[in-house]
Write an enzyme that holds these catalytic residues in place. Structure first.
Site, PDB file in Angstrom:
ATOM      1  N   GLY A 239       0.824  -1.203   0.000  1.00 47.93           N
ATOM      2  CA  GLY A 239       0.000   0.000   0.000  1.00 47.93           C
ATOM      3  C   GLY A 239       0.850   1.241   0.000  1.00 47.93           C
ATOM      4  CD  GLU A 263       7.700  -5.102  -0.926  1.00 50.51           C
ATOM      5  OE1 GLU A 263       8.146  -4.245  -1.707  1.00 50.51           O
ATOM      6  OE2 GLU A 263       8.438  -5.807  -0.225  1.00 50.51           O
ATOM      7  CB  CYS A 300       3.839  -0.155  -6.592  1.00 50.62           C
ATOM      8  SG  CYS A 300       3.833  -1.855  -7.153  1.00 50.62           S
TER       9      CYS A 300
END
Ligand code: NAP
Length: 502
Positions: A239, A263, A300
């Site tokens: 997140g 992460e 991400c």
């Protein structure tokens, strides 16, 4: 819809309703009510997980592999309904959800194979030397053992592969650790149907019921009490930096601190070397635009920054990226909250000192349109905010004067999930000076590609120095990710009959 959610939590094999509810905020279709998670449910789930650990943690690798494969089969059996509910909740296209399901079941099956091979136990043996002087040497055996109940927080942008039965859950279950998932409020229905698949697999393979629980969110105290619960022994989190850091700090402040494997976000810089730019500046610009806008930029691994050497090739690169970005259609974002954060990011860049606007799209509502900005190496270095992730399709081009300036700029980057070089053979010297810098900064260094896709293979690393992740020694993708939920134990002089059967 083929699946109508009932909105309950799954606690140790039972569907449990709560007193309060929250409403989902789907991108399309009707909203549904979900029970709000409570601290009492966290306690129940953690206690059931601890109970389950005393059998599951000592189960055979063969039984756990059968369980992982059964989860994969049960997810596949619900494939269409999962795509339907996931797509409605997140706004992600059906094809993306289908692909992500393939990755999710692939990860579960990969872990089943991985534990059957047994290498992950890292077994070591040093024979006794009774005649050694001045003191005899004892027999030593070492192997990895599961650490106990694990809390998992999924991400909004991967409702399957980084969520309820995603990589963290698969790795923990493979290791022998029961899992308590804190559902993401962006996709509670997807979480429920996947939990239903896990429940079915538990029943089919006779696993203890407490091996898996899902607590829907709705309130922040679910997450905070979960990471603080004394029976939880580690946390897998995917997140934002803000959320991850808050939970990491809670884990570190516990009377018994536990590892928090967060992460987090990343800007994934790309360094475009001179020969590559001369050979294919336009193609690089178009390729970058495609990567930036994929999934509305909600990855991400989105390459948010391109570092180029100022000059005509840089102009060609920017012009081509601009044209491709302008031609791309607006996309729906995962949640209204993520869209609003993106709009704030757009405004922040448009007003930032030393930044030139190439495209200012001013997205509205839950929609994202691409944005493109330019700055110089000096302005970037002077303004730390420009190095912060804006979650969405926003690109920043940094123009520098030389390869040497590229190298010193690279040295100033914070930890990243990925760093990319675009190069031709003639760029080898420049690439050689950048590689040692990039490998200190990122978990994955790549050449002539875009970092958005993350292969699920043995040699993958999805992690990196802080703030890309809170534990630079770990990866959340690939088989090495099982190590997060294992602990080495040395057995000195234990009779063979007393050693663990693994
Ligand atoms: P998020 O807002 O941090 O939410 C993740 C989870 O943490 C949710 O369950 C959320 O609960 C909970 N949470 C957040 N802040 C909390 C707090 N202060 N206390 C307790 N619980 C808290 O992240 P997201 O919106 O799902 O994902 C977007 C971000 O994730 C982006 O920055 C992206 O780059 C990053 N990401 C990283 C990876 C990776 O592999 N490194 C992969 C995907 C995404 P609620 O549901 O109640 O909000």
């Amino acid at each position: 819809m083929t699946f109508t959610p009932h909105g309950k939590h799954l606690i140790a094999g039972e569907w449990v309703a709560g007193d309060q509810t929250f409403q989902s905020e789907p991108a399309t279709g009707p909203a549904h009510s979900y029970s709000v998670g409570t601290v009492a449910l966290v306690n129940r789930a953690a206690e059931a997980a601890e109970d389950a650990f005393w059998t599951y943690g000592y189960s055979s690798r063969k039984d756990r592999a059968a369980f992982l494969n059964a989860i994969a089969d049960e997810i596949d059996a619900r494939g269409e309904a999962i795509t339907e509910v996931g797509s409605a909740e997140t706004g992600l296209p059906a094809a993306r959800l289908q692909g992500e399901r393939g990755r999710t079941v692939g990860q579960l099956r990969l872990f089943a194979d991985h534990i059957l091979k047994g290498d992950y136990l890292d077994r070591r043996h040093d024979a006794a030397q009774p005649d050694r002087t001045p003191a005899p040497r004892p027999e030593m055996v070492m192997m990895q053992q599961p650490i106990g109940p694990i809390a998992v927080f999924g991400a909004s942008n991967f409702p399957l592969a980084f969520s309820t039965a995603g990589g963290d859950t698969a790795a923990a279950l493979a290791a022998g650790c029961p899992v308590v998932v804190k559902g993401h409020s962006a996709h509670p229905g997807t979480a429920e149907i996947v939990a239903e698949a896990i429940k079915a697999a538990i029943e089919k393979t006779g696993m203890p019921k407490g091996v898996f629980s899902l607590i829907q969110g709705g309130k922040r105290d679910v997450g905070t009490s979960l990471v603080q619960h004394p029976l939880i022994k580690a946390v897998g989190f995917t997140g934002s930096l803000g959320g991850g850091r808050a939970l990491f700090d809670l884990c570190a402040a516990r009377p018994e601190p536990i590892p928090f494997f967060g992460e987090l976000g990343s800007v994934n810089p790309m360094f475009l070397l001179p020969e590559a730019m001369t050979a294919r500046a336009e193609a690089l610009g178009t390729g970058w635009a495609g990567s930036l806008t994929m999934g509305a930029g909600q990855f991400c691994t989105n390459p948010g920054i391109a570092v180029v050497i100022d000059g005509p090739d840089a102009d060609r690169f920017v012009a081509s990226a601009k044209a491709a970005l302008e031609a791309s259609a607006p996309q729906v974002m995962l949640t209204p909250g993520i869209a609003s954060a993106y709009h704030q990011g757009e405004a922040r860049f448009a007003e930032a000192k030393g930044v030139t606007t190439v495209i200012a799209s001013k997205s509205e509502g839950r929609e994202a349109r691409p944005n493109l900005f330019e700055t110089t190496g000096a302005a970037f270095t002077a303004n730390h905010e420009l190095a912060e992730e804006v979650f969405g399709p926003l690109g920043l081009v940094i123009r520098v004067g030389s390869v040497d300036e590229m190298v010193s700029l690279a040295k100033g980057f914070a930890g990243q999930l990925t760093a990319t070089l675009h190069m031709e053979p003639g760029d080898m010297d420049a690439a050689r000076s950048l590689r040692p810098v990039l490998e200190r900064k990122a978990g994955r260094v790549l050449v002539n590609g875009f970092p958005t896709g993350v292969e699920v293979v043995d040699s993958q690393v999805h992690g990196g120095p802080y703030p890309a992740s809170t534990n630079f020694g770990a990866t959340s993708v690939g088989t090495l990710s099982i190590r997060r939920f294992l602990r080495p134990v040395a057995y000195q002089n234990l009779p063979k009959e007393l050693l663990p059967e693994v």
